[in-house]
Design a protein around this motif. Structure first.
Motif, PDB file in Angstrom:
ATOM      1  N   VAL A  47       0.836  -1.201   0.000  1.00 34.36           N
ATOM      2  CA  VAL A  47       0.000   0.000   0.000  1.00 34.36           C
ATOM      3  C   VAL A  47       0.869   1.249   0.000  1.00 34.36           C
ATOM      4  O   VAL A  47       2.010   1.231   0.452  1.00 34.36           O
ATOM      5  CB  VAL A  47      -0.968   0.049   1.214  1.00 34.36           C
ATOM      6  CG1 VAL A  47      -1.840  -1.172   1.271  1.00 34.36           C
ATOM      7  CG2 VAL A  47      -0.227   0.224   2.510  1.00 34.36           C
ATOM      8  N   VAL A  49       0.454   4.837   1.593  1.00 32.49           N
ATOM      9  CA  VAL A  49      -0.348   5.628   2.517  1.00 32.49           C
ATOM     10  C   VAL A  49      -0.279   7.084   2.073  1.00 32.49           C
ATOM     11  O   VAL A  49       0.803   7.637   1.851  1.00 32.49           O
ATOM     12  CB  VAL A  49       0.151   5.476   3.973  1.00 32.49           C
ATOM     13  CG1 VAL A  49      -0.663   6.357   4.913  1.00 32.49           C
ATOM     14  CG2 VAL A  49       0.077   4.019   4.405  1.00 32.49           C
ATOM     15  N   TYR A  69      -8.489   2.780   0.553  1.00 32.97           N
ATOM     16  CA  TYR A  69      -8.935   2.167   1.800  1.00 32.97           C
ATOM     17  C   TYR A  69      -8.674   3.130   2.953  1.00 32.97           C
ATOM     18  O   TYR A  69      -7.678   3.869   2.932  1.00 32.97           O
ATOM     19  CB  TYR A  69      -8.118   0.922   2.093  1.00 32.97           C
ATOM     20  CG  TYR A  69      -8.462  -0.311   1.302  1.00 32.97           C
ATOM     21  CD1 TYR A  69      -8.616  -1.518   1.962  1.00 32.97           C
ATOM     22  CD2 TYR A  69      -8.596  -0.296  -0.077  1.00 32.97           C
ATOM     23  CE1 TYR A  69      -8.899  -2.687   1.261  1.00 32.97           C
ATOM     24  CE2 TYR A  69      -8.880  -1.458  -0.783  1.00 32.97           C
ATOM     25  CZ  TYR A  69      -9.028  -2.644  -0.102  1.00 32.97           C
ATOM     26  OH  TYR A  69      -9.307  -3.787  -0.797  1.00 32.97           O
ATOM     27  N   TRP A  71      -7.053   4.049   6.282  1.00 31.91           N
ATOM     28  CA  TRP A  71      -5.796   3.557   6.840  1.00 31.91           C
ATOM     29  C   TRP A  71      -5.443   4.361   8.085  1.00 31.91           C
ATOM     30  O   TRP A  71      -5.382   5.586   8.029  1.00 31.91           O
ATOM     31  CB  TRP A  71      -4.673   3.693   5.804  1.00 31.91           C
ATOM     32  CG  TRP A  71      -3.489   2.863   6.144  1.00 31.91           C
ATOM     33  CD1 TRP A  71      -2.400   3.244   6.874  1.00 31.91           C
ATOM     34  CD2 TRP A  71      -3.272   1.497   5.793  1.00 31.91           C
ATOM     35  NE1 TRP A  71      -1.524   2.204   6.995  1.00 31.91           N
ATOM     36  CE2 TRP A  71      -2.043   1.113   6.336  1.00 31.91           C
ATOM     37  CE3 TRP A  71      -4.004   0.566   5.077  1.00 31.91           C
ATOM     38  CZ2 TRP A  71      -1.513  -0.168   6.180  1.00 31.91           C
ATOM     39  CZ3 TRP A  71      -3.491  -0.698   4.921  1.00 31.91           C
ATOM     40  CH2 TRP A  71      -2.256  -1.053   5.460  1.00 31.91           C
ATOM     41  N   GLN A  73      -3.229   6.165  10.762  1.00 32.32           N
ATOM     42  CA  GLN A  73      -1.898   6.774  10.707  1.00 32.32           C
ATOM     43  C   GLN A  73      -1.581   7.349  12.084  1.00 32.32           C
ATOM     44  O   GLN A  73      -2.378   8.122  12.635  1.00 32.32           O
ATOM     45  CB  GLN A  73      -1.863   7.865   9.644  1.00 32.32           C
ATOM     46  CG  GLN A  73      -0.486   8.402   9.378  1.00 32.32           C
ATOM     47  CD  GLN A  73      -0.485   9.348   8.189  1.00 32.32           C
ATOM     48  OE1 GLN A  73      -1.292  10.267   8.131  1.00 32.32           O
ATOM     49  NE2 GLN A  73       0.418   9.126   7.267  1.00 32.32           N
ATOM     50  N   ALA A  85      -5.292   4.993   1.852  1.00 37.92           N
ATOM     51  CA  ALA A  85      -4.146   4.301   1.263  1.00 37.92           C
ATOM     52  C   ALA A  85      -4.563   3.713  -0.074  1.00 37.92           C
ATOM     53  O   ALA A  85      -5.682   3.222  -0.221  1.00 37.92           O
ATOM     54  CB  ALA A  85      -3.649   3.191   2.187  1.00 37.92           C
ATOM     55  N   ARG A 106      -4.992  -5.722   7.429  1.00 44.79           N
ATOM     56  CA  ARG A 106      -3.939  -4.719   7.286  1.00 44.79           C
ATOM     57  C   ARG A 106      -2.708  -5.123   8.089  1.00 44.79           C
ATOM     58  O   ARG A 106      -2.836  -5.628   9.195  1.00 44.79           O
ATOM     59  CB  ARG A 106      -4.389  -3.379   7.874  1.00 44.79           C
ATOM     60  CG  ARG A 106      -5.310  -2.576   7.091  1.00 44.79           C
ATOM     61  CD  ARG A 106      -5.502  -1.230   7.822  1.00 44.79           C
ATOM     62  NE  ARG A 106      -6.699  -0.598   7.381  1.00 44.79           N
ATOM     63  CZ  ARG A 106      -7.838  -0.551   8.060  1.00 44.79           C
ATOM     64  NH1 ARG A 106      -7.930  -1.096   9.245  1.00 44.79           N
ATOM     65  NH2 ARG A 106      -8.885   0.051   7.569  1.00 44.79           N
ATOM     66  N   THR A 108      -0.058  -2.692   9.274  1.00 45.52           N
ATOM     67  CA  THR A 108       0.302  -1.266   9.258  1.00 45.52           C
ATOM     68  C   THR A 108       1.801  -1.044   9.401  1.00 45.52           C
ATOM     69  O   THR A 108       2.300   0.006   9.002  1.00 45.52           O
ATOM     70  CB  THR A 108      -0.452  -0.492  10.354  1.00 45.52           C
ATOM     71  OG1 THR A 108      -0.175  -1.078  11.630  1.00 45.52           O
ATOM     72  CG2 THR A 108      -1.950  -0.507  10.102  1.00 45.52           C
ATOM     73  N   LEU A 111       3.086  -2.096   5.800  1.00 47.03           N
ATOM     74  CA  LEU A 111       2.304  -1.443   4.747  1.00 47.03           C
ATOM     75  C   LEU A 111       1.853  -2.458   3.692  1.00 47.03           C
ATOM     76  O   LEU A 111       2.119  -2.311   2.493  1.00 47.03           O
ATOM     77  CB  LEU A 111       3.078  -0.289   4.113  1.00 47.03           C
ATOM     78  CG  LEU A 111       3.512   0.820   5.080  1.00 47.03           C
ATOM     79  CD1 LEU A 111       4.332   1.875   4.355  1.00 47.03           C
ATOM     80  CD2 LEU A 111       2.323   1.447   5.779  1.00 47.03           C
ATOM     81  N   VAL A 113      -1.547  -5.399   2.715  1.00 49.75           N
ATOM     82  CA  VAL A 113      -2.865  -5.960   2.976  1.00 49.75           C
ATOM     83  C   VAL A 113      -2.847  -7.389   2.429  1.00 49.75           C
ATOM     84  O   VAL A 113      -2.442  -7.615   1.289  1.00 49.75           O
ATOM     85  CB  VAL A 113      -3.993  -5.152   2.298  1.00 49.75           C
ATOM     86  CG1 VAL A 113      -5.335  -5.828   2.509  1.00 49.75           C
ATOM     87  CG2 VAL A 113      -4.040  -3.723   2.827  1.00 49.75           C
TER      88      VAL A 113
END
Length: 161
Positions: A47, A49, A69, A71, A73, A85, A106, A108, A111, A113
């Motif tokens: 992804v 972001v 999507y 996301w 942060q 993202a 996810r 995170t 980064l 999915v």
């Protein structure tokens, strides 16, 4: 689904069990090329972001926004804000269904999915995720309720002797 013309298929060498079909009632969609067992990893997508300000000023006003999507942060103060993202790979190609057959998770930190089949999926079946309850479009899978203008009221008035 019917017969799929060879020209309507885009083969996905990385995802050999899946194809994209471009002329469905929902537009493009991801479909199973053969039976897929439950809990199968379908794709792992990186992804990008988007910065919150960049998203608000620019992306939100483009068609790209409809493919992003939510996301989380992290903020400097330790809190969390939600931005958007862009999911690369198949991630932005899955259509919506309330009764989805694909789940996503996810990561995170990395980064990413990850998409997995939630149940056994048959060859020819569309793979769908749920976009959640706040859709910005009319859900093609939900039938509209009948109204008086549909002629049902006239049928109800017919008396059989």
């Amino acid at each position: 689904m019917g017969i799929i013309e060879e020209d309507d298929r885009i083969l996905l060498p990385r995802c050999a069990d899946l194809v994209i079909i471009s002329n469905t009632p929902k537009g493009r969609g991801v479909f199973a090329a053969k039976d897929i067992p439950a809990r199968t990893v379908l794709d792992v997508c990186p992804v990008l972001v988007l910065d919150i300000e960049e998203n608000e000023k620019h992306i939100k006003h483009t068609s790209l926004y409809h493919y992003t999507y939510n996301w989380p942060q992290k903020e400097e103060n330790g809190g969390t804000k939600v931005t958007q993202a862009v999911v690369f790979g198949l991630g932005s190609m899955f259509n919506h269904a309330i009764d989805q057959n694909v789940g996503w998770e996810r990561d995170t930190n990395r980064l990413l999915v990850t998409y997995r089949s939630l149940r056994d999926i048959s060859a020819g079946e569309e793979l769908c995720i749920s976009y959640g309850p706040r859709l910005t479009f009319k859900d093609a899978d939900i039938a509209e309720p009948l109204t008086e203008g549909d002629g049902l009221d006239q049928l109800n008035k017919i008396q059989l002797d």
